[in-house]
Design a protein around this motif. Structure first.
Motif, PDB file in Angstrom:
ATOM      1  N   TYR A  39       0.744  -0.662   0.230  1.00  0.00           N
ATOM      2  CA  TYR A  39      -0.251  -0.397   0.004  1.00  0.00           C
ATOM      3  C   TYR A  39       0.637   1.659   0.360  1.00  0.00           C
ATOM      4  O   TYR A  39       0.325   2.262  -0.583  1.00  0.00           O
ATOM      5  N   HIS A  40       1.918   1.544   0.887  1.00  0.00           N
ATOM      6  CA  HIS A  40       2.508   2.551   0.873  1.00  0.00           C
ATOM      7  C   HIS A  40       3.326   2.882  -0.192  1.00  0.00           C
ATOM      8  O   HIS A  40       3.957   3.584  -0.470  1.00  0.00           O
ATOM      9  N   SER A  41       3.724   1.223  -0.858  1.00  0.00           N
ATOM     10  CA  SER A  41       4.196   1.519  -1.774  1.00  0.00           C
ATOM     11  C   SER A  41       3.625   1.559  -3.394  1.00  0.00           C
ATOM     12  O   SER A  41       4.071   2.330  -4.522  1.00  0.00           O
ATOM     13  N   GLY A  42       2.968   2.293  -3.496  1.00  0.00           N
ATOM     14  CA  GLY A  42       1.196   3.019  -4.088  1.00  0.00           C
ATOM     15  C   GLY A  42       1.355   1.839  -5.499  1.00  0.00           C
ATOM     16  O   GLY A  42       1.244   2.515  -6.314  1.00  0.00           O
ATOM     17  N   VAL A  43       1.440   0.971  -5.226  1.00  0.00           N
ATOM     18  CA  VAL A  43       0.912  -0.513  -6.312  1.00  0.00           C
ATOM     19  C   VAL A  43      -0.191  -1.144  -6.910  1.00  0.00           C
ATOM     20  O   VAL A  43      -0.014  -1.560  -7.489  1.00  0.00           O
ATOM     21  N   VAL A  44      -1.057  -0.969  -4.981  1.00  0.00           N
ATOM     22  CA  VAL A  44      -2.586  -1.585  -5.525  1.00  0.00           C
ATOM     23  C   VAL A  44      -3.438  -0.395  -6.327  1.00  0.00           C
ATOM     24  O   VAL A  44      -3.382   0.882  -5.597  1.00  0.00           O
ATOM     25  N   VAL A  45      -3.853  -0.665  -7.448  1.00  0.00           N
ATOM     26  CA  VAL A  45      -5.099  -0.369  -7.632  1.00  0.00           C
ATOM     27  C   VAL A  45      -6.533  -0.956  -6.960  1.00  0.00           C
ATOM     28  O   VAL A  45      -7.005   0.001  -6.465  1.00  0.00           O
ATOM     29  N   GLY A  46      -6.633  -1.740  -6.888  1.00  0.00           N
ATOM     30  CA  GLY A  46      -8.062  -2.166  -5.923  1.00  0.00           C
ATOM     31  C   GLY A  46      -7.031  -3.486  -5.389  1.00  0.00           C
ATOM     32  O   GLY A  46      -6.264  -4.219  -5.567  1.00  0.00           O
TER      33      GLY A  46
ATOM     34  N   GLU B  92      -1.035  -2.205 -11.754  1.00  0.00           N
ATOM     35  CA  GLU B  92      -0.781  -1.400 -12.920  1.00  0.00           C
ATOM     36  C   GLU B  92       0.610  -2.430 -13.601  1.00  0.00           C
ATOM     37  O   GLU B  92       1.175  -2.691 -13.158  1.00  0.00           O
ATOM     38  N   PRO B  93       0.453  -2.922 -14.840  1.00  0.00           N
ATOM     39  CA  PRO B  93       1.767  -3.283 -15.659  1.00  0.00           C
ATOM     40  C   PRO B  93       2.993  -3.190 -15.198  1.00  0.00           C
ATOM     41  O   PRO B  93       4.206  -3.437 -14.780  1.00  0.00           O
ATOM     42  N   ALA B  94       3.202  -1.507 -15.032  1.00  0.00           N
ATOM     43  CA  ALA B  94       4.211  -0.582 -15.344  1.00  0.00           C
ATOM     44  C   ALA B  94       5.296  -1.495 -13.446  1.00  0.00           C
ATOM     45  O   ALA B  94       5.931  -1.808 -12.929  1.00  0.00           O
ATOM     46  N   ASN B  95       3.942  -1.732 -12.789  1.00  0.00           N
ATOM     47  CA  ASN B  95       4.281  -2.059 -10.743  1.00  0.00           C
ATOM     48  C   ASN B  95       4.010  -3.192 -10.506  1.00  0.00           C
ATOM     49  O   ASN B  95       5.033  -3.777  -9.207  1.00  0.00           O
ATOM     50  N   VAL B  96       3.890  -4.634 -11.289  1.00  0.00           N
ATOM     51  CA  VAL B  96       3.999  -5.983 -11.196  1.00  0.00           C
ATOM     52  C   VAL B  96       5.294  -6.179 -10.299  1.00  0.00           C
ATOM     53  O   VAL B  96       5.302  -7.121  -9.714  1.00  0.00           O
ATOM     54  N   ASP B  97       6.121  -5.602 -11.225  1.00  0.00           N
ATOM     55  CA  ASP B  97       7.684  -5.742 -11.098  1.00  0.00           C
ATOM     56  C   ASP B  97       7.878  -5.713  -9.571  1.00  0.00           C
ATOM     57  O   ASP B  97       8.176  -6.667  -8.516  1.00  0.00           O
ATOM     58  N   ARG B  98       7.874  -4.575  -9.289  1.00  0.00           N
ATOM     59  CA  ARG B  98       8.147  -3.498  -7.541  1.00  0.00           C
ATOM     60  C   ARG B  98       6.724  -4.299  -6.713  1.00  0.00           C
ATOM     61  O   ARG B  98       7.418  -4.710  -5.587  1.00  0.00           O
ATOM     62  N   PHE B  99       5.762  -5.081  -7.374  1.00  0.00           N
ATOM     63  CA  PHE B  99       4.688  -6.424  -6.124  1.00  0.00           C
ATOM     64  C   PHE B  99       5.345  -7.212  -5.941  1.00  0.00           C
ATOM     65  O   PHE B  99       5.683  -7.808  -4.952  1.00  0.00           O
ATOM     66  N   MET B 100       5.909  -7.772  -7.529  1.00  0.00           N
ATOM     67  CA  MET B 100       6.488  -9.198  -6.956  1.00  0.00           C
ATOM     68  C   MET B 100       8.059  -9.390  -5.639  1.00  0.00           C
ATOM     69  O   MET B 100       7.737 -10.711  -5.016  1.00  0.00           O
ATOM     70  N   GLU B 101       8.360  -8.386  -6.124  1.00  0.00           N
ATOM     71  CA  GLU B 101      10.032  -7.897  -5.408  1.00  0.00           C
ATOM     72  C   GLU B 101       9.647  -7.358  -3.589  1.00  0.00           C
ATOM     73  O   GLU B 101      10.199  -8.876  -2.869  1.00  0.00           O
ATOM     74  N   ILE B 102       8.518  -7.054  -3.459  1.00  0.00           N
ATOM     75  CA  ILE B 102       7.953  -6.424  -1.965  1.00  0.00           C
ATOM     76  C   ILE B 102       6.939  -8.223  -1.537  1.00  0.00           C
ATOM     77  O   ILE B 102       7.879  -8.492  -0.605  1.00  0.00           O
ATOM     78  N   CYS B 103       6.147  -8.609  -2.328  1.00  0.00           N
ATOM     79  CA  CYS B 103       6.234  -9.590  -1.981  1.00  0.00           C
ATOM     80  C   CYS B 103       7.063 -11.028  -1.349  1.00  0.00           C
ATOM     81  O   CYS B 103       7.124 -12.211  -0.650  1.00  0.00           O
ATOM     82  N   ALA B 104       7.841 -10.735  -2.192  1.00  0.00           N
ATOM     83  CA  ALA B 104       9.527 -11.884  -2.311  1.00  0.00           C
ATOM     84  C   ALA B 104      10.425 -11.119  -0.766  1.00  0.00           C
ATOM     85  O   ALA B 104      10.979 -12.063  -0.166  1.00  0.00           O
TER      86      ALA B 104
END
Length: 758
Positions: free
Chosen positions: A272-279, A336-348
């Motif tokens: 959330y704080h990284s701004g990578v979640v739309v819904g 958003e597609p541009a944020n998928v990599d960052r999303f995955m990095e945080i999950c990892a």
């Protein structure tokens, strides 16, 4: 586009083969409606998705017509501070200074009967994820529990497992358990109620909602893997009754992993704080079927999902099983597609599994799901998530209602002391330490009040010391006698519990537990309770921010007592000013005051239960304007040392609990309360509070109450005797405490296996 049936035994699947829709909880006309929507026979996956999403638990198909009354009665002024309300995962309230608070209460009743430990544990986990899905950090939990008679054999099976499940999951999450209720009644013997409440905090700008928006955005499933546990658990179990004495093949109850959820909380907050979640949507009841259909239905496009990408922990799962699985600790995000990599990095980073399972499409109002190269779902998501059948169930005031409201009078004991000892030792009023000591009340360091407190009080902002007070209350006995007034009384007590801490009540939530909606008596009770709660909220000027309905709570043909659990959230600007509920040990002697009027009101009372008089009469009457006056009296009142609301057990119980542990006694004069000492002590009249002030401030407190239109009686003063002297009798606090503290340990000492699955 070719749509295939996804059957367990594909070789035997033919268009002529009858589908087991009745076994999935669908009625003939509901199945036909699905056929009409699709224009064809549904696939097995579609049939599963519709059945779980059109279940009573997920669709509110029997309650919607009455729940609309909440929206119809809410004024613009009441809803001004609501950032999210009815229909969202949880209500969110703007409390000022950029801070927001979210809270919700949900039921996990039927799973907790089948498997008490996991049923209760996953109930906690589910309500925590509801709070997470709003963009909030969960900060505390509460529980509302109802069991059969305390000495019943099955209560000794269910209660220890439920308590261990709540403690085991909540303690591992590091969330303080700041309050609740445990009630015993024979109607809950085959159908316990396990209602879990969670509170969370967030900044206003961090609010998240459940919707899939933006063509090309990716749908990511993250958290634990999907397994076979809990398939249809909440959605199917919550739409069934337990036949007395009959063996039933019930779906497996969900299995929780609190350590996985703890990591998931931190992972979500960083996302959330990284701004990578739309819904965002949590996966609870109805699992992926719910998450995908609700996200798609509330978005501005369609959605395509490939179940082959879903991480599984069981082999050869069918599409129906993957979609209906209620495996815990899972969330679904739109990114958003541009944020998928960052999303995955945080999950990892948090070692949280994640997989892209689909994307938002431009196919408006279309949910397409593939599995093993075949399309297994192709349907309008709105028909799944929002367009379940809505039933206007028959309702009528029961013929027996007049009979139970006839009151035969009160059987008084030989002495007040005898009644007092019987009351404090009763399962209705005795100490819950044997239960609550299994919960961590102070983990996190922000708990201001919890143990024995009228409301749990938490600090939410270390800089400003702003905090919240939360209480949840219900009386099935009152609601049985008068459903409208019973709901008002639950609201009044929760509101008053919050007010006596010095907090200002700002919002309401609820969990409405009733029997079968197919019973006109039950539907009348439900409708009356909804109207009582909604109208009461209007009178108090605070919004109902959300809620939950749990039907089919009954054993055979016998419904539970109608039990509308009502939660109230209040805001206190500085938790250092919070008013305590009890006197400290070794303090100076103080003056005791009673605010509010006392009447001869014993219908549905604890004394009626303890004396064996049965459940008859009318419950106390409540004028909510009096509750509002009390709230104004306590807000910012620095002259009050302690305040304790009067509810079950009346003045006697409040006096005992305020003096407990203080080493004090008291000389009590009841002439200013009412003419009869027994009524003064044990009546359960509403809108009353026991107040302690220093002697030099007593006159000022009396004057302030009188000017506010609040009746006030000076009861007397505390002393060092260790005894309460009243109406020519004396009773020792030590004797009362001994009777109060030994009941539950005596009943359950050998039944508990703390913090392990029962």
């Amino acid at each position: 586009m070719t749509v295939h049936n996804d059957t367990v035994d594909n070789a035997k699947a033919t268009p002529e083969q009858e589908q087991p829709y009745r076994e999935l909880g669908l009625k003939d006309d509901e199945y036909q409606r699905i056929v009409d929507i699709l224009g064809r026979r549904p696939t097995d996956a579609e049939l599963t998705v519709y059945s779980v999403m059109w279940s009573e638990h997920c669709s509110y198909k029997s309650s919607k017509v009455h729940l609309r009354y909440f929206g119809e009665t809410m004024t613009e002024e009441m809803g001004a501070k609501l950032l999210a309300g009815i229909g969202e995962n949880a209500g969110v309230v703007d409390i000022g200074g950029g801070d927001a608070v979210t809270f919700r209460v949900e039921s996990h009743n039927h799973p907790s009967y089948v498997e008490p430990y996991q049923g209760a544990a996953t109930g906690v986990g589910g309500i925590v994820r509801d709070i997470m899905a709003m963009g909030a950090r969960p900060i505390a939990v509460m529980d509302q529990l109802r069991f059969g008679p305390a000495d019943a054999p099955d209560t000794k099976r269910v209660l220890p497992g439920v308590v261990a499940g709540i403690g085991g999951y909540g303690n591992c999450l590091g969330l303080p358990n700041i309050g609740g209720e445990t009630v015993f009644d024979e109607t809950y013997a085959g159908n316990p109620l396990v209602n879990a409440l969670c509170v969370g905090t967030l900044k206003v700008e961090d609010l998240k909602l459940a919707f899939a928006s933006g063509t090309g955005n990716k749908v990511i499933l993250f958290g634990s893997r999907t397994g076979l546990d809990g398939i249809g658990g909440v959605s199917v179990l919550a739409s069934e009754t337990f036949e007395e004495g009959a063996e039933r093949k019930l779906p497996a109850v969900q299995v929780g992993d609190p350590f996985a959820e703890k990591v998931l909380i931190e992972c979500c907050l960083e996302l959330y704080h990284s701004g990578v979640v739309v819904g965002i949507q949590d996966l609870g009841g109805a699992g992926l079927a719910c998450a995908t259909s609700e996200l798609a239905a509330s978005g501005d496009g369609g959605m395509r999902v490939n179940l082959d990408a879903v991480p599984l922990r069981a082999e050869n799962m069918t599409a129906a099983e993957i979609l209906a699985s209620e495996s815990q600790e899972r969330m679904c995000a739109v990114v958003e597609p541009a944020n998928v990599d960052r999303f995955m990095e945080i999950c990892a980073k948090w070692e949280v599994g994640a997989a892209v399972i689909g994307e938002v499409t431009g196919e408006s109002d279309r949910l397409v799901i593939e599995h093993n190269g075949e399309v297994v779902v192709d349907a309008p998501p709105s028909t799944i998530a929002d367009e379940a059948p809505v039933y206007e169930r028959p309702f009528a005031r029961p013929e027996w209602q007049d009979g139970v409201q006839e009151f035969g009078g009160v059987v008084k004991p030989a002495t007040l002391a005898e009644a007092w000892l019987r009351m404090v030792a009763s399962p209705a009023l005795c100490s819950r330490d044997f239960i609550t000591e299994q919960y961590d009340r102070y983990v996190g360091g922000n708990t201001v009040a919890a143990h024995y407190a009228d409301s749990g009080v938490l600090r939410i902002n270390e800089e400003t010391r702003r905090g919240v007070a939360v209480s949840a209350d219900a009386s099935g006995r009152y609601t049985y006698l008068d459903p409208n007034m019973g709901a008002r009384l639950a609201l009044a007590e929760a509101y008053r519990n919050v007010a006596v801490t010095g907090a200002r009540p700002v919002a309401v939530t609820n969990c409405l537990n009733f029997g079968s909606p197919e019973n006109p008596d039950v539907m009348w009770q439900f409708r009356e309770a909804v109207h009582g709660l909604a109208d009461g909220a209007v009178e108090l000027g605070i919004p109902v921010s959300g809620g939950n309905v749990s039907f089919y709570n009954q054993t055979g043909e016998t419904p539970i007592l109608p039990t509308p659990v009502v939660g109230v959230l209040g805001v206190i600007e500085d938790v250092a000013d919070a008013i305590r509920h009890a006197l400290p040990a070794g303090g100076e002697d103080v003056t005791l005051l009673l605010l509010g009027e006392t009447f001869d009101e014993f219908g549905g009372s604890v004394w009626q239960e303890v004396s064996g008089a049965g459940l008859t009469g009318l419950p106390p009457r409540v004028d909510l304007a009096n509750e509002a006056r009390l709230a104004e009296f306590f807000a910012g009142n620095g002259e009050v040392l302690a305040a304790h609301d009067l509810s079950e057990g009346g003045l006697a119980q409040a006096l005992f609990e305020m003096l407990l542990g203080s080493g004090k006694g008291a000389e009590i004069e009841l002439s200013g309360v009412c003419d009869d000492a027994f009524t003064a002590l044990f009546s359960e009249s509403a809108s009353r509070v026991l107040v302690a002030v220093t002697a030099d401030r007593a006159d000022t407190a009396v004057q302030r109450a009188s000017e506010a239109g609040i009746p006030v009686a000076v009861l007397g003063s505390t002393n060092s005797s260790g005894e309460i002297s009243v109406a020519g009798e004396s009773i020792s606090l030590v004797e009362l405490a001994a009777a109060w503290s030994t009941t539950l340990p005596g009943l359950f000492d050998h039944a508990f296996a703390p913090n392990s699955p029962a």
